[in-house]
Scaffold this motif. Sequence first.
Motif, PDB file in Angstrom:
ATOM      1  N   ARG A   3       0.924  -1.202  -0.079  1.00 26.70           N
ATOM      2  CA  ARG A   3       0.187   0.116   0.021  1.00 26.70           C
ATOM      3  C   ARG A   3       0.798   1.058  -0.030  1.00 26.70           C
ATOM      4  NH1 ARG A   3      -5.039  -0.584   0.322  1.00 26.70           N
ATOM      5  NH2 ARG A   3      -4.818  -2.602   0.335  1.00 26.70           N
ATOM      6  N   SER A   5       0.582   4.735  -0.820  1.00 26.67           N
ATOM      7  CA  SER A   5      -0.026   6.135  -0.217  1.00 26.67           C
ATOM      8  C   SER A   5      -0.872   6.326   0.767  1.00 26.67           C
ATOM      9  CB  SER A   5      -0.434   6.748  -1.705  1.00 26.67           C
ATOM     10  OG  SER A   5       0.409   6.631  -2.595  1.00 26.67           O
ATOM     11  N   TYR A   6      -0.735   7.570   1.432  1.00 27.30           N
ATOM     12  CA  TYR A   6      -1.835   7.902   2.306  1.00 27.30           C
ATOM     13  C   TYR A   6      -1.445   9.322   2.471  1.00 27.30           C
ATOM     14  CZ  TYR A   6       2.015   8.031   6.099  1.00 27.30           C
ATOM     15  OH  TYR A   6       2.944   8.583   6.596  1.00 27.30           O
ATOM     16  N   SER A   8      -2.399  12.290   5.490  1.00 23.73           N
ATOM     17  CA  SER A   8      -2.226  12.633   6.974  1.00 23.73           C
ATOM     18  C   SER A   8      -2.494  13.767   7.216  1.00 23.73           C
ATOM     19  CB  SER A   8      -0.868  12.044   7.350  1.00 23.73           C
ATOM     20  OG  SER A   8      -0.656  11.989   8.785  1.00 23.73           O
ATOM     21  N   GLN A 123      -4.273  -0.480   8.167  1.00 29.27           N
ATOM     22  CA  GLN A 123      -3.407   0.003   7.056  1.00 29.27           C
ATOM     23  C   GLN A 123      -4.038  -0.023   5.625  1.00 29.27           C
ATOM     24  OE1 GLN A 123      -0.133   0.689   7.418  1.00 29.27           O
ATOM     25  NE2 GLN A 123      -0.680   0.778   9.340  1.00 29.27           N
ATOM     26  N   SER A 127      -7.240   5.709   9.998  1.00 28.12           N
ATOM     27  CA  SER A 127      -6.869   5.432  11.142  1.00 28.12           C
ATOM     28  C   SER A 127      -6.561   6.572  11.928  1.00 28.12           C
ATOM     29  CB  SER A 127      -5.470   4.636  10.754  1.00 28.12           C
ATOM     30  OG  SER A 127      -4.638   4.399  11.979  1.00 28.12           O
ATOM     31  N   SER A 143      -4.898   9.186   9.576  1.00 25.62           N
ATOM     32  CA  SER A 143      -4.369   8.874   8.152  1.00 25.62           C
ATOM     33  C   SER A 143      -5.354   8.063   7.565  1.00 25.62           C
ATOM     34  CB  SER A 143      -2.998   7.948   8.463  1.00 25.62           C
ATOM     35  OG  SER A 143      -2.090   8.576   9.254  1.00 25.62           O
ATOM     36  N   TYR A 145      -5.411   5.346   4.500  1.00 26.06           N
ATOM     37  CA  TYR A 145      -4.361   4.659   3.599  1.00 26.06           C
ATOM     38  C   TYR A 145      -5.159   4.028   2.454  1.00 26.06           C
ATOM     39  CZ  TYR A 145      -1.233   4.729   7.479  1.00 26.06           C
ATOM     40  OH  TYR A 145      -0.409   5.105   8.735  1.00 26.06           O
ATOM     41  N   ASN A 147      -4.366   2.026  -1.866  1.00 27.43           N
ATOM     42  CA  ASN A 147      -3.417   1.752  -3.110  1.00 27.43           C
ATOM     43  C   ASN A 147      -3.856   2.814  -4.144  1.00 27.43           C
ATOM     44  OD1 ASN A 147      -2.123   0.590  -5.250  1.00 27.43           O
ATOM     45  ND2 ASN A 147      -1.945  -1.214  -4.145  1.00 27.43           N
ATOM     46  N   ASN A 171      -9.008  -1.646  -1.382  1.00 27.66           N
ATOM     47  CA  ASN A 171      -9.255  -0.365  -0.830  1.00 27.66           C
ATOM     48  C   ASN A 171     -10.798   0.014  -0.533  1.00 27.66           C
ATOM     49  OD1 ASN A 171      -6.893   0.707  -1.499  1.00 27.66           O
ATOM     50  ND2 ASN A 171      -7.396   1.670  -3.521  1.00 27.66           N
TER      51      ASN A 171
END
Length: 204
Positions: A3, A5-6, A8, A123, A127, A143, A145, A147, A171
């Motif tokens: 995974r 990208s995220y 935040s 993940q 989160s 965050s 998360y 893909n 996702n």
Amino acid sequence: LSRVSYISVDGLADPWPPTTGWRPFAGAAVPAHDPKARSALQSIHTPVDADVVVLRYSDLISGADLSSEIERAFGYDGLGLLAVSGVPQLAERRAALLPLAHAFARLPESIKAKYESADTFYQVGWSHGREKLQGHPDYSKGSFYANPLHDAPFAAEPSAVERHPAYAAPNVWPTELPELAGAFREAGQLAHAVGVLVAKQCDA
């Protein structure tokens, strides 16, 4: 496929635009409300007087030999990081994504909870307060998360999702904010493409 990208946010109670800033592909924040966690983080992040290596996107595209710059960034005495300047459309994609990230963070907790995924160790999706810093839950940032390349990278291999849920699970996108998915993918795919160019230089 991990995974990659995220998004935040630091300081979830801050107004928009936040002074600490929404950051795509960002790291941990210094918790503002937890003195012990703040002290622990500061103790392991000693300021370093060093220059960050900056590569030009045009040089990456042209295939220029950047081995000396890569060595300075990632070699024995390097910081282990570098920056890339002049990336086309970066500002536009970031500007499209970050207000949506802010909008998601302001949704009711009951809605955001729908996009938490304990099975993937948080993940995938939302989160907040699930990650720990020196043993303390980090509530100073949230965050999301996903893909950006494949919504369901192992759709044809369900056993992979069972074995590696944090990497292989599909996702989850908020139906309450449908435009987030597209903006996230566009920003994440651009970051991935630039990362591939840097990786090729590392392997040269």
